[in-house]
Scaffold this motif. Structure first.
Motif, PDB file in Angstrom:
ATOM      1  N   ASP A  37      19.003 -27.311  -0.975  1.00 40.46           N
ATOM      2  CA  ASP A  37      18.132 -27.876   0.050  1.00 40.46           C
ATOM      3  C   ASP A  37      16.685 -27.431  -0.159  1.00 40.46           C
ATOM      4  O   ASP A  37      16.363 -26.711  -1.115  1.00 40.46           O
ATOM      5  CB  ASP A  37      18.645 -27.551   1.458  1.00 40.46           C
ATOM      6  N   SER A  43      24.666 -25.169  -2.031  1.00 39.00           N
ATOM      7  CA  SER A  43      25.977 -25.387  -1.433  1.00 39.00           C
ATOM      8  C   SER A  43      26.854 -26.176  -2.396  1.00 39.00           C
ATOM      9  O   SER A  43      26.361 -26.893  -3.273  1.00 39.00           O
ATOM     10  CB  SER A  43      25.864 -26.155  -0.113  1.00 39.00           C
ATOM     11  N   CYS A  61      21.243 -36.771  -0.480  1.00 43.98           N
ATOM     12  CA  CYS A  61      21.056 -35.685   0.478  1.00 43.98           C
ATOM     13  C   CYS A  61      20.233 -36.183   1.662  1.00 43.98           C
ATOM     14  O   CYS A  61      19.292 -36.962   1.493  1.00 43.98           O
ATOM     15  CB  CYS A  61      20.358 -34.493  -0.173  1.00 43.98           C
ATOM     16  N   SER A  68      17.492 -27.655   6.208  1.00 45.18           N
ATOM     17  CA  SER A  68      18.758 -27.741   5.484  1.00 45.18           C
ATOM     18  C   SER A  68      19.015 -29.198   5.113  1.00 45.18           C
ATOM     19  O   SER A  68      18.253 -30.099   5.504  1.00 45.18           O
ATOM     20  CB  SER A  68      19.900 -27.203   6.345  1.00 45.18           C
ATOM     21  N   ASP A  81      27.865 -31.418   6.059  1.00 45.30           N
ATOM     22  CA  ASP A  81      26.963 -30.282   5.903  1.00 45.30           C
ATOM     23  C   ASP A  81      27.573 -29.254   4.958  1.00 45.30           C
ATOM     24  O   ASP A  81      28.660 -29.467   4.405  1.00 45.30           O
ATOM     25  CB  ASP A  81      26.600 -29.668   7.261  1.00 45.30           C
ATOM     26  N   SER A  82      26.881 -28.151   4.750  1.00 44.22           N
ATOM     27  CA  SER A  82      27.322 -27.158   3.770  1.00 44.22           C
ATOM     28  C   SER A  82      28.643 -26.498   4.150  1.00 44.22           C
ATOM     29  O   SER A  82      29.294 -25.890   3.308  1.00 44.22           O
ATOM     30  CB  SER A  82      26.241 -26.085   3.600  1.00 44.22           C
ATOM     31  N   PRO A 101      34.328 -25.450   1.583  1.00 43.14           N
ATOM     32  CA  PRO A 101      33.248 -25.161   0.630  1.00 43.14           C
ATOM     33  C   PRO A 101      33.732 -24.265  -0.508  1.00 43.14           C
ATOM     34  O   PRO A 101      34.605 -23.407  -0.319  1.00 43.14           O
ATOM     35  CB  PRO A 101      32.205 -24.432   1.492  1.00 43.14           C
TER      36      PRO A 101
END
Length: 329
Positions: A37, A43, A61, A68, A81-82, A101
């Motif tokens: 980011d 991430s 993205c 972020s 999201d991450s 993740p």
């Protein structure tokens, strides 16, 4: 690949990630989307969208007000999201984590991962030490190869193939292993490689040869199974050529090279680009020969100087345990 679970793998150097631009990486049979980011936070999520399996790395993205970013699926624009959470259409409530993740260990510019497995060996500190002392000149030689990780490692630790695979590039007449130090999953090899002298047309074609002496004295430092490091010393520069190997899938491997130098002469700065091109050619030659071997052929001939390959075979069969014999000589 199961034999190497618990080893650290360098997924990328930060310079390989453009801000807010997804990048696909594969490791140990799994695909991931990697992104950075605007704050530099990196991430990684599984690459398959949990809706209909679209590749998230083919998406984009989405910047958030706090700096972020989330990854958007290219099929239906679902944003993850991450943490792997999303907001479903028609709902203002964030879901629980749907995508697990991938755990990353980010050390400065180096993005490491154990691929979700319990660490069995530590990440060495040597890359942080090199980055603190040497100038980073770039990434080169990145390839995804249709070969298993063992075949790749054997090729990269085969000290005899320079005067075969790379004969036209370096004009090496002979390879002499002066010393090999076996420290288990870590080793050092000291090679002496007399060269045939290049002609002017060869120099014009590849100016990087100007940086190569009549005898290539090489110090190779190896970290099984993920890294090989060439320490090069010359009157023009000190070079750190860092090769990284990753098992993408059972019969697919990836390699890339990070190049660092310390200039001893102004000429060194003029040939940085040529050094990157030179190593890219080396990797391309290795990739070409690896695509033209019968990997399962029984080895009925053994050459001198195969100590590096013996080191790979022993460690591959027993990882992470180190067993005899000790191959130092």
């Amino acid at each position: 690949m199961k034999q190497l679970q618990g080893a650290p793998w360098l997924l990328a150097h930060r310079s390989m990630l453009k801000p807010n631009q997804p990048m696909k990486v594969s490791l140990l049979g799994n695909d991931y989307v990697l992104w950075q980011d605007s704050h530099g936070m990196i991430s990684a999520l599984p690459n398959a969208c949990p809706h209909m399996g679209a590749m998230l790395s083919e998406g984009w993205c989405v910047n958030k007000p706090d700096g972020s970013s989330a990854i958007a699926c290219p099929f239906h624009a679902l944003e993850f999201d991450s943490s792997g959470c999303t907001v479903l259409p028609g709902s203002n409530k964030q879901t629980k984590s749907i995508l697990q993740p991938l755990e990353l260990i980010v050390q400065g510019d180096f993005i490491w991962s154990y691929g979700g497995y319990e660490p069995k060996i530590p990440i060495p500190s040597i890359m942080n030490e090199i980055a603190a002392e040497y100038e980073f000149i770039g990434v080169t030689g990145e390839r995804s190869l249709p070969t298993d990780i063992l075949s790749l490692l054997l090729n990269m630790h085969d000290y005899n193939h320079q005067n075969g695979t790379h004969r036209e590039l370096f004009e090496i007449a002979e390879v002499q292993v002066k010393k090999f130090i076996d420290e288990g999953l870590h080793s050092h090899a000291y090679l002496s490689q007399p060269r045939k002298q290049p002609k002017w047309r060869d120099i014009l074609k590849n100016p990087g040869q100007l940086a190569m002496p009549k005898v290539l004295e090489a110090h190779l430092e190896n970290f099984f199974p993920f890294m090989g490091l060439l320490h090069g010393e010359d009157k023009l520069l000190s070079l750190k050529e860092c090769h990284f190997y990753l098992p993408e899938a059972e019969n697919q491997s990836r390699i890339f090279v990070l190049m660092y130098m310390k200039a001893h002469s102004a000429i060194a700065h003029l040939i940085k680009g040529n050094l990157l091109k030179l190593i890219d050619v080396v990797v391309e030659q290795d990739a070409k020969i690896l695509s033209k071997i019968y990997a399962n052929t029984p080895q009925r001939i053994k050459l001198n100087n195969e100590v590096g390959m013996d080191w790979v075979k022993r460690n591959f069969d027993n990882f992470p345990t180190v067993v005899e014999p000790n191959l130092s000589r």
